[in-house]
Scaffold this motif. Sequence first.
Motif, PDB file in Angstrom:
ATOM      1  N   ASP A 285      62.919 -10.556 -10.483  1.00 34.02           N
ATOM      2  CA  ASP A 285      63.153 -11.768 -11.247  1.00 34.02           C
ATOM      3  C   ASP A 285      63.344 -11.419 -12.732  1.00 34.02           C
ATOM      4  OD1 ASP A 285      63.402 -14.428 -11.786  1.00 34.02           O
ATOM      5  OD2 ASP A 285      61.521 -14.997 -10.818  1.00 34.02           O
ATOM      6  N   THR A 441      54.150 -19.441 -17.916  1.00 33.13           N
ATOM      7  CA  THR A 441      55.327 -20.037 -17.300  1.00 33.13           C
ATOM      8  C   THR A 441      56.039 -20.902 -18.339  1.00 33.13           C
ATOM      9  OG1 THR A 441      54.040 -21.886 -16.506  1.00 33.13           O
ATOM     10  CG2 THR A 441      54.402 -20.093 -14.953  1.00 33.13           C
ATOM     11  N   HIS A 563      68.178 -20.477 -14.048  1.00 28.57           N
ATOM     12  CA  HIS A 563      66.969 -19.660 -14.116  1.00 28.57           C
ATOM     13  C   HIS A 563      67.193 -18.421 -14.978  1.00 28.57           C
ATOM     14  CE1 HIS A 563      63.130 -18.100 -12.915  1.00 28.57           C
ATOM     15  NE2 HIS A 563      63.684 -17.016 -12.403  1.00 28.57           N
ATOM     16  N   ILE A 595      63.994 -29.564  -8.902  1.00 29.97           N
ATOM     17  CA  ILE A 595      63.528 -28.248  -8.461  1.00 29.97           C
ATOM     18  C   ILE A 595      63.327 -27.321  -9.661  1.00 29.97           C
ATOM     19  CG2 ILE A 595      64.185 -26.183  -7.169  1.00 29.97           C
ATOM     20  CD1 ILE A 595      65.680 -28.045  -5.227  1.00 29.97           C
ATOM     21  N   THR A 597      62.532 -28.082 -12.657  1.00 25.57           N
ATOM     22  CA  THR A 597      61.334 -28.387 -13.441  1.00 25.57           C
ATOM     23  C   THR A 597      60.073 -28.001 -12.682  1.00 25.57           C
ATOM     24  OG1 THR A 597      61.154 -30.626 -12.549  1.00 25.57           O
ATOM     25  CG2 THR A 597      62.452 -30.359 -14.555  1.00 25.57           C
ATOM     26  N   GLU A 598      60.195 -27.820 -11.395  1.00 25.43           N
ATOM     27  CA  GLU A 598      58.994 -27.589 -10.600  1.00 25.43           C
ATOM     28  C   GLU A 598      58.697 -26.126 -10.293  1.00 25.43           C
ATOM     29  OE1 GLU A 598      59.632 -30.128  -7.275  1.00 25.43           O
ATOM     30  OE2 GLU A 598      59.322 -31.916  -8.525  1.00 25.43           O
ATOM     31  N   THR A 599      59.714 -25.286 -10.330  1.00 23.89           N
ATOM     32  CA  THR A 599      59.389 -23.895 -10.004  1.00 23.89           C
ATOM     33  C   THR A 599      59.963 -22.888 -11.000  1.00 23.89           C
ATOM     34  OG1 THR A 599      59.583 -22.117  -8.393  1.00 23.89           O
ATOM     35  CG2 THR A 599      61.244 -23.820  -8.292  1.00 23.89           C
ATOM     36  N   ASN A 600      59.196 -21.851 -11.208  1.00 18.04           N
ATOM     37  CA  ASN A 600      59.589 -20.763 -12.091  1.00 18.04           C
ATOM     38  C   ASN A 600      59.882 -19.497 -11.316  1.00 18.04           C
ATOM     39  OD1 ASN A 600      59.454 -20.751 -15.212  1.00 18.04           O
ATOM     40  ND2 ASN A 600      57.978 -22.298 -14.573  1.00 18.04           N
ATOM     41  N   ASP A 601      59.886 -19.639  -9.989  1.00 21.19           N
ATOM     42  CA  ASP A 601      60.043 -18.463  -9.152  1.00 21.19           C
ATOM     43  C   ASP A 601      61.514 -18.286  -8.766  1.00 21.19           C
ATOM     44  OD1 ASP A 601      60.337 -16.818  -6.892  1.00 21.19           O
ATOM     45  OD2 ASP A 601      58.277 -17.199  -6.259  1.00 21.19           O
ATOM     46  N   GLU A 604      62.421 -18.302  -5.005  1.00 22.89           N
ATOM     47  CA  GLU A 604      62.381 -19.623  -4.400  1.00 22.89           C
ATOM     48  C   GLU A 604      63.625 -20.415  -4.809  1.00 22.89           C
ATOM     49  OE1 GLU A 604      58.527 -21.367  -5.105  1.00 22.89           O
ATOM     50  OE2 GLU A 604      59.350 -23.337  -4.581  1.00 22.89           O
ATOM     51  N   LEU A 605      63.989 -20.328  -6.079  1.00 27.66           N
ATOM     52  CA  LEU A 605      65.168 -21.051  -6.565  1.00 27.66           C
ATOM     53  C   LEU A 605      66.442 -20.589  -5.879  1.00 27.66           C
ATOM     54  CD1 LEU A 605      64.410 -21.261 -10.366  1.00 27.66           C
ATOM     55  CD2 LEU A 605      64.716 -23.165  -8.784  1.00 27.66           C
ATOM     56  N   LYS A 608      66.723 -22.155  -2.548  1.00 29.34           N
ATOM     57  CA  LYS A 608      67.076 -23.570  -2.658  1.00 29.34           C
ATOM     58  C   LYS A 608      68.563 -23.710  -3.020  1.00 29.34           C
ATOM     59  CE  LYS A 608      63.178 -25.832  -1.989  1.00 29.34           C
ATOM     60  NZ  LYS A 608      62.019 -25.524  -2.817  1.00 29.34           N
TER      61      LYS A 608
END
Length: 682
Positions: A285, A441, A563, A595, A597-601, A604-605, A608
């Motif tokens: 990442d 984060t 991201h 999505i 706003t909800e994840t920093n990974d 995972e992004l 999605k």
Amino acid sequence: MNSVLNNPITEIKGVGEEIALHLNEMHIYKIIDLLDYLPYRYEDYQLRDLAEVKHEERVTVEGKVHSEPSLTYFGRQRSRLTIRLLVGRYLVKAVCFNRPYFKDKFSLNQTITVTGKWDQHRQTITVSDINFTPSTRDKDIEPVYSIKGKVTVKGMRRFISLALNQYGQFIEDTIPLPLLSKYKLLSKIDAIRIMHSPKSHEDLKQARRRLVYEEFLLFQLRMQALRKYEREQSKGIQHSFSVSLLEAFISALPFPLTSAQQRVVEEITSDLEKPFRMNRLLQGDVGSGKTIVAAIALYSTVLSGYQGALMVPTEILAEQHVQSLKSLFNPFNVRVELLTGSVKGKRRRELLQLLLDGKIHILVGTHALIQDEVSFEKLGLVITDEQHRFGVEQRRVLREKGESPDVLFMTATPIPRTLAITVFGEMDVSVIDEMPAGRKTIETYWAKHDMLTRILSFIDKELVKGRQAYVICPLIEESEKLDVQNAIDVHSTLTHHFQGKWEVGLMHGRLSSEEKDSVMKDFSQNDVQILVSTTVVEVGVNVPNATMMVIYDAERFGLSQLHQLRGRVGRGSEQSYCILLADPKSEVGKERMRIMTETNDGFELSEKDLELRGPGDFFGKKQSGMPEFKVADMVHDYRALEVARDDATKLINSKAFWVDEQYLPLREVLEKSGILTGEKLD
Ligand code: ADP
Ligand code: MG
């Protein structure tokens, strides 16, 4: 293989010369092609409860005729026939357009089935098909084939059913028995039969499951065979270096490696020491610390007496890497130089000569590195950063430079697992799945464009604290001109707004590299507090004092790209923020913003992103290199893909696979693709 399945389609009753020609256009030549020609959808006449049917969905229901039909004409040709139908507890309307002759066929209280589109609001079915004597329909689910020329769907159904009766028994299984029974898979014959004439959805599911597995297994066998071949047959460089010198370098770093970094360093250096050529993908990442890993790998090659090359997609990034590598390597007497398209004339000639003489140990640059005039004395390792931005062709040229150097591809756009094992299935993969300790984060918010004033005062508050901000405007290739204009507009708006208080810089791809340099320098020295930029800052750029990012028209970017962009902040010890300015119209667009706003990974992004955009769009059209599957869907059948990959790996590495009778059909498939003889898989 000399099977009757290879007989020409004209052996099927009703397929004459003319029909055969049309079938040929559909790539159907032999009996086997006909059997393999699967329906692209099914007409579903299975009865459904109207309560479960969605608005505008196609449905088949059984009902009792509840009223005399009423017929209305508009004009001479057009008519509407309406009847009331009692379907279970519901009284609904069935409407037939332009079929006045149906009128006399209805009788009160008769049971019929109708198929058509359900209008939930009007409680009406617009009829496409009526069966007046429901029990006589022999099938509830009928296959629909895509067709050409004089071939009709009904014709296809007939040809295929004849072919199944005459030749179905000759279909052989490619999948060996142990695997069939392990996963309780249908035999190939049964699966093909069911696909062409399913009795129920459950049957269809099982048939599909079997064919999906087969497709994936064959694909993965090719990939794994290629990988094995490349590993074992390729002549590579056997690096040999002093472990204690390498450790001295690692302990001189300003921080200890994370355990994920240690693990991938171990994987890479042990590849370097092996006699075959490394072909490895390093995923991590944004901010996971890939640069250090690259530096350690480069140092290993230098310690072995070879040169290393680091190739990156933009000049800005190349310059940054040169700076950080120089400061890492200076104490170790390793010479690092930069070569980009803008290094010209005498300086360029000098560099090229030094490179040829082996005086330069590590060369960093853009794609200028793979031009013909660039020759190394002894190239041992090539690393590309942000690998997917280089085309497949450039990747190949790169691997052919020098005496088959080891190759490491690095990418900061985490590649969804699915694509990693398909598009990059022939490579070894290392993953840095851990962030250096102490990272905060990035707080991400989604705002509408009309909240700009509030956002500007948010920026101001951060700048007062001594921080800096990026403001990103979209740039997509097709309309580069327009979007650069966009950045210019935003730049002048902000300059005006913050006049006399903050300096606003402008960065985009149209600037010369000197101009870009000086803008970046101003920003990194905090002479400029706000940098308005297109996505050229997307990759790698490192200004730890920047804690704020605003992204205009965020809905125009992919999640992975957002991201990436967001990864430009959150590089220092302060809390960082990212604001997505977007007014998405579609639900998917809104979902994407949520999505973010909800994840920093990043992993995972990327999953999605793939789900929302589909595999074709993930890498962009130009170089997707995406395999095509007939039945399988990489995203939804992911579990099967993974299972097939593991099975393929085990098979390829087992002795039995290469000798046992039961694996013969699989080996034949591999042989046909030319992998076993070392020809390329394409
Ligand atoms: P990326 O994987 O995005 O290329 P970088 O290599 O640019 O990440 O690293 C991001 C930042 O993290 C850099 O400032 C780097 O010095 C720092 N860093 C890398 N590894 C570690 C570590 N093990 N501990 C602390 N900081 C690290
Ligand atoms: Mg990087």
